[in-house]
Design a protein around this motif. Structure first.
Motif, short mmCIF file in Angstrom:
data_model
loop_
_atom_site.label_atom_id
_atom_site.label_comp_id
_atom_site.label_asym_id
_atom_site.label_seq_id
_atom_site.Cartn_x
_atom_site.Cartn_y
_atom_site.Cartn_z
N LYS A 83 -18.68 -8.85 -1.31
CA LYS A 83 -19.22 -8.55 -2.72
C LYS A 83 -17.76 -8.98 -3.76
CE LYS A 83 -23.25 -5.73 -1.77
NZ LYS A 83 -23.73 -4.45 -2.06
N PHE A 84 -18.07 -9.47 -4.74
CA PHE A 84 -16.97 -9.79 -5.85
C PHE A 84 -17.36 -9.01 -7.01
CE2 PHE A 84 -16.26 -12.64 -2.15
CZ PHE A 84 -14.90 -12.62 -2.05
N THR A 85 -16.55 -8.59 -7.69
CA THR A 85 -16.72 -8.36 -9.08
C THR A 85 -15.82 -9.17 -10.15
OG1 THR A 85 -17.30 -5.98 -8.46
CG2 THR A 85 -16.82 -6.33 -10.85
N ASN A 86 -14.66 -8.98 -10.33
CA ASN A 86 -13.46 -9.56 -11.04
C ASN A 86 -12.80 -10.79 -10.11
OD1 ASN A 86 -14.56 -8.19 -13.12
ND2 ASN A 86 -12.75 -6.89 -13.09
N TRP A 107 -22.36 -13.26 -8.51
CA TRP A 107 -22.69 -11.88 -8.52
C TRP A 107 -24.28 -11.71 -8.31
CZ3 TRP A 107 -20.38 -12.56 -14.26
CH2 TRP A 107 -19.12 -12.14 -14.12
N ASN A 199 -15.20 -8.82 -15.83
CA ASN A 199 -15.88 -8.00 -16.76
C ASN A 199 -17.03 -8.74 -17.31
OD1 ASN A 199 -13.81 -6.24 -16.17
ND2 ASN A 199 -12.75 -6.78 -18.03
N GLU A 218 -25.33 -9.35 -16.41
CA GLU A 218 -25.88 -8.03 -15.88
C GLU A 218 -26.80 -8.47 -14.83
OE1 GLU A 218 -24.69 -5.10 -15.89
OE2 GLU A 218 -23.68 -5.33 -17.66
N ARG A 220 -23.09 -7.66 -12.83
CA ARG A 220 -21.92 -8.31 -12.68
C ARG A 220 -20.58 -7.95 -11.49
NH1 ARG A 220 -19.47 -5.71 -18.28
NH2 ARG A 220 -21.41 -6.70 -19.08
N THR A 221 -21.63 -7.75 -10.38
CA THR A 221 -20.98 -7.79 -9.19
C THR A 221 -21.74 -7.99 -8.07
OG1 THR A 221 -19.60 -6.18 -7.57
CG2 THR A 221 -21.73 -5.04 -8.59
N GLY A 222 -21.45 -8.46 -7.03
CA GLY A 222 -22.42 -9.01 -5.85
C GLY A 222 -21.81 -10.05 -4.88
N TYR A 223 -22.75 -10.82 -4.34
CA TYR A 223 -22.09 -11.76 -3.39
C TYR A 223 -22.08 -13.23 -3.95
CZ TYR A 223 -23.67 -8.66 0.40
OH TYR A 223 -23.76 -7.66 1.23
N GLU A 242 -9.10 -12.09 -5.95
CA GLU A 242 -9.92 -10.94 -6.39
C GLU A 242 -8.87 -10.52 -7.61
OE1 GLU A 242 -12.03 -8.25 -3.85
OE2 GLU A 242 -10.94 -9.06 -2.44
#
Length: 244
Positions: A83-86, A107, A199, A218, A220-223, A242
């Motif tokens: 999973k990735f966020t920023n 996300w 963000n 929203e 804002r994180t996920g695959y 990342e």
């Protein structure tokens, strides 16, 4: 009449100065570029071991010499294992037939992928669209409707239950960020996408220039998910970095 020494200096100076405007007039005026190739500190390649199947067939997604090949059938996605966020992402892609359709989802939460059936796309995610220029003519012919609610140059939009405030210019209903420039190449030609997601804000560069995006995403994180949507498509040089 011979020129004075001072006159000779001015004459010589004139010879030096006169060509300058001509030189500047011939310089090409290239637009600015931000062609990020995914190399440097922190960047890493994503390969076969970095992805997991979701709802495709055994032959929907295949790897060959580091390239990801997609048959387009059934409709569905291939997700990253992480999973990735920023993050930043680069990917090169080409559709192999006119009016082809594909994309990358950003996300996507795990719940959107659990027990996802074939021929169904996730109900969450921000789509970075990859669409061939022949798609509009095909859509209008088959549907009898005007194809003014999408473009073929890198739309950004929220899918299903995800949320995003798209950057202008906007689609007629306001749900999509339309690209400011038409930079995508047609079927059979490679395109370069650079995506920056920080963000909840996502921005897309197509072949070196920023064109579209949005903020307030929203979740804002996920695959990250590669999309199979009926058309054969190839991906290469998939790389991510990342960010904090």
């Amino acid at each position: 009449m011979h020129p004075t020494p001072m006159g000779r200096v001015l004459f010589a100076a004139g010879l030096l100065i006169a060509p300058v405007p001509l030189l500047h007039a011939t310089l090409p005026q290239e637009p600015p570029r931000a062609f990020i190739d995914g190399t440097g500190p922190g960047w890493r390649a994503l390969g076969e071991n970095d992805f997991a199947g979701v709802n495709g067939n055994a032959d929907t997604w295949t790897w060959k010499n580091g390239m990801l090949l997609c048959s387009g059938k059934p409709i569905g996605v291939l997700r990253t294992r992480q999973k990735f966020t920023n993050f930043e992402m680069v990917v090169e892609w080409r559709l192999l037939r006119t009016a082809g359709n594909s994309g990358v989802f950003v996300w996507v939460p795990e719940m959107a992928l659990e027990r996802l059936k074939p021929d169904v796309l996730p109900e969450y995610g921000i789509e970075v669209q990859m669409l061939d220029h022949g798609y509009r003519a095909q859509y209008e012919k088959e549907s009898g409707k005007k194809g003014d609610w999408f473009t073929t140059n890198g739309d950004i939009f929220a899918v299903g239950k995800s949320r995003l405030t798209p950057f202008p210019p906007l689609s007629p209903d306001g749900s999509r960020s339309f690209p400011r420039k038409q930079l995508s190449r047609g079927a059979g030609e490679w395109n370069h996408y650079y995506v920056r997601a920080i963000n909840g804000e996502l921005r897309l560069w197509v072949n070196g220039e920023e064109v579209s995006g949005g903020s307030g995403a929203e979740p804002r994180t996920g695959y990250l998910c590669m999309e199979s949507e009926g058309s054969p498509v190839e991906f290469r040089k998939i790389r991510v970095r990342e960010l904090p």
